[in-house]
Design an enzyme around this catalytic site. Sequence first.
Site, PDB file in Angstrom:
ATOM      1  N   SER A 255       1.832  -0.462   3.374  1.00 44.48           N
ATOM      2  CA  SER A 255       2.049   0.370   2.495  1.00 44.48           C
ATOM      3  C   SER A 255       1.361  -0.439   0.793  1.00 44.48           C
ATOM      4  O   SER A 255       1.916  -2.002   1.031  1.00 44.48           O
ATOM      5  CB  SER A 255       2.622   1.280   2.070  1.00 44.48           C
ATOM      6  OG  SER A 255       2.523   1.596   0.892  1.00 44.48           O
ATOM      7  N   LYS A 256       0.493  -0.372   0.023  1.00 46.34           N
ATOM      8  CA  LYS A 256       0.492  -0.808  -1.019  1.00 46.34           C
ATOM      9  C   LYS A 256       2.315  -1.339  -1.783  1.00 46.34           C
ATOM     10  O   LYS A 256       2.079  -2.158  -3.043  1.00 46.34           O
ATOM     11  CB  LYS A 256      -0.628  -0.446  -2.555  1.00 46.34           C
ATOM     12  CG  LYS A 256      -1.752  -0.233  -1.667  1.00 46.34           C
ATOM     13  CD  LYS A 256      -2.841  -0.208  -2.540  1.00 46.34           C
ATOM     14  CE  LYS A 256      -4.224  -0.271  -2.731  1.00 46.34           C
ATOM     15  NZ  LYS A 256      -4.755   1.228  -3.207  1.00 46.34           N
ATOM     16  N   ARG A 257       2.474  -0.548  -1.455  1.00 47.38           N
ATOM     17  CA  ARG A 257       4.675  -0.119  -1.937  1.00 47.38           C
ATOM     18  C   ARG A 257       5.074  -1.031  -1.765  1.00 47.38           C
ATOM     19  O   ARG A 257       6.237  -1.850  -2.150  1.00 47.38           O
ATOM     20  CB  ARG A 257       5.087   1.152  -2.379  1.00 47.38           C
ATOM     21  CG  ARG A 257       3.809   1.949  -2.948  1.00 47.38           C
ATOM     22  CD  ARG A 257       4.970   3.025  -3.197  1.00 47.38           C
ATOM     23  NE  ARG A 257       5.032   3.947  -1.839  1.00 47.38           N
ATOM     24  CZ  ARG A 257       3.247   4.843  -1.755  1.00 47.38           C
ATOM     25  NH1 ARG A 257       2.810   5.001  -2.640  1.00 47.38           N
ATOM     26  NH2 ARG A 257       3.358   4.994  -0.854  1.00 47.38           N
ATOM     27  N   LEU A 258       4.780  -1.671  -0.739  1.00 46.24           N
ATOM     28  CA  LEU A 258       5.790  -2.537   0.352  1.00 46.24           C
ATOM     29  C   LEU A 258       5.211  -4.442  -0.138  1.00 46.24           C
ATOM     30  O   LEU A 258       4.179  -4.294  -0.646  1.00 46.24           O
ATOM     31  CB  LEU A 258       5.348  -2.836   1.410  1.00 46.24           C
ATOM     32  CG  LEU A 258       6.102  -1.973   2.618  1.00 46.24           C
ATOM     33  CD1 LEU A 258       5.106  -1.941   4.472  1.00 46.24           C
ATOM     34  CD2 LEU A 258       7.197  -1.954   2.551  1.00 46.24           C
TER      35      LEU A 258
END
Length: 492
Positions: A255-258
């Site tokens: 995920s981009k959020r990781l």
Amino acid sequence: MTPIRVRIAPSPTGFFHIGNAKTALINWLYARKTGGTFILRLEDTDTERSEAQYADIICEGLRWLGIDWDEGPAFGGEAERGALGPYRQSERREIHCREAQRLVDDAKAYRCFCTKEELDAERERAQAEKRPPRYSGKCRNLTAEQIAAMGDRPYSVRFRVPEGATVIEDLVQGSVRVENKEIDDFIIVKPNGDPVFHLAVVVDDGLMEITHVMRGDDHLTNAFRHVLLFNALGYKLPTFAHLPMVLDETGKKYSKRLHGANVLDWREDGYLPETIVNYLVLLGWTPEEEGRELFTRTELVEAFSLERLGKSAGKFDLKKLQWLNGQHIRMLSPEELRDKVLPILHKAGFDTSVKSQEWLTRMAAICQEKIPTLNEIVPYTDFFFVAPTAYDEKAVAKQWGKPYAAEHLASIIAAFEPISSWDHDTLKAAFEKLVADTGLALGQFVHPTRLALTGKSVGPGLFELTELLGKDESLNRLRAAAAFVRARGDAA
Ligand code: GLU
């Protein structure tokens, strides 16, 4: 053989994702392996989401990784390179529209005057009747008179999907086929005149004479439309390779959020670009030499082959990445390591200018076998720049908690004081003599000394660090430690 021309075509809508970096790397390796050309093309046509800063971030990420492009847009003071540009998709609008017009002239595409409302209603009807939403084909066969009668009503341009089937011999996914009747006549130019991704990507790949389109497998379904467009436009069809995604440690799409989704996070964390390059390629490719994991960039170029690209997605493994980073740190020369860690020490607030380059090189060298990331240089060497103001509590209890601790420190000080040649071997011999004289284990002298000199229980080799710290400073710290131990004993 046609010279190899490969590309990456990132959309600058966010940071440089590791999945994109992996795709870039595989294309770059193939270009370097074959003496081909690696092209960077920025797909910045999504004007709502594209931002100039993201384009710069992508270029910076590629630069950091050492993935240099032979043709590509201007960046960081360097001019655009390559004869088949421009390399920013936003500057190619006219070319896309010209090619769309060619398709219309050849009756391979047509003007569609259906309004958004009509199309929405069609879609809703299909949904209600549980049919896949399809374009009705209403404008597919308008006559010249009917078109003329529309006057200046806005229209989109739709591709006329021919009958038959489309087959892709994908290098990674194998042979994939779709019946063309499953593909709607898709829009290639919007009513506002903007070319749609499918048209733009094919025109650009076609005119830039791309021989291999290697990209994420999220584009596999798009590829059928692309093949139809390639054929309709009369471009030479490239070879396709749709590469699997990068998964996180739990096996989900990264995920981009990781943390770490952004390639430059790894630079922040003290990883070498060589490590990231080495690691990313292993997420999608297996070397012929079974089990081998460690590769320099040059070795990768040599060993790389498309045949060994894998179909299953690579799962991220931080432990392996850390191990690889340690290995790549060991491969640097001490001077290179010094130059890489100095900015990190400066950032941490240490004044390294008080030391000579030669001294700093030795400092880097004694950490080289130990640190897993460049950032670890700080806890491994901070004590060289500031004497410990506190001692690790656990280590204090363990090393200095015994009644004879003060006596041990005193004997270490006594052993050190007469030493005139302050070097590794002499220090080692002094410790060995203490062991021989007392019958105690070496650790009983080494660990308390380390704690006195560094304030910690881990760090570079003791004899090496003591030599570098110098005689006066080492004795001062041992005396301070002895005073601390005595005070602690008195208080108890
Ligand atoms: N711009 C597309 C993306 O970032 C890449 C398209 C392609 O490689 O063909 O996903």
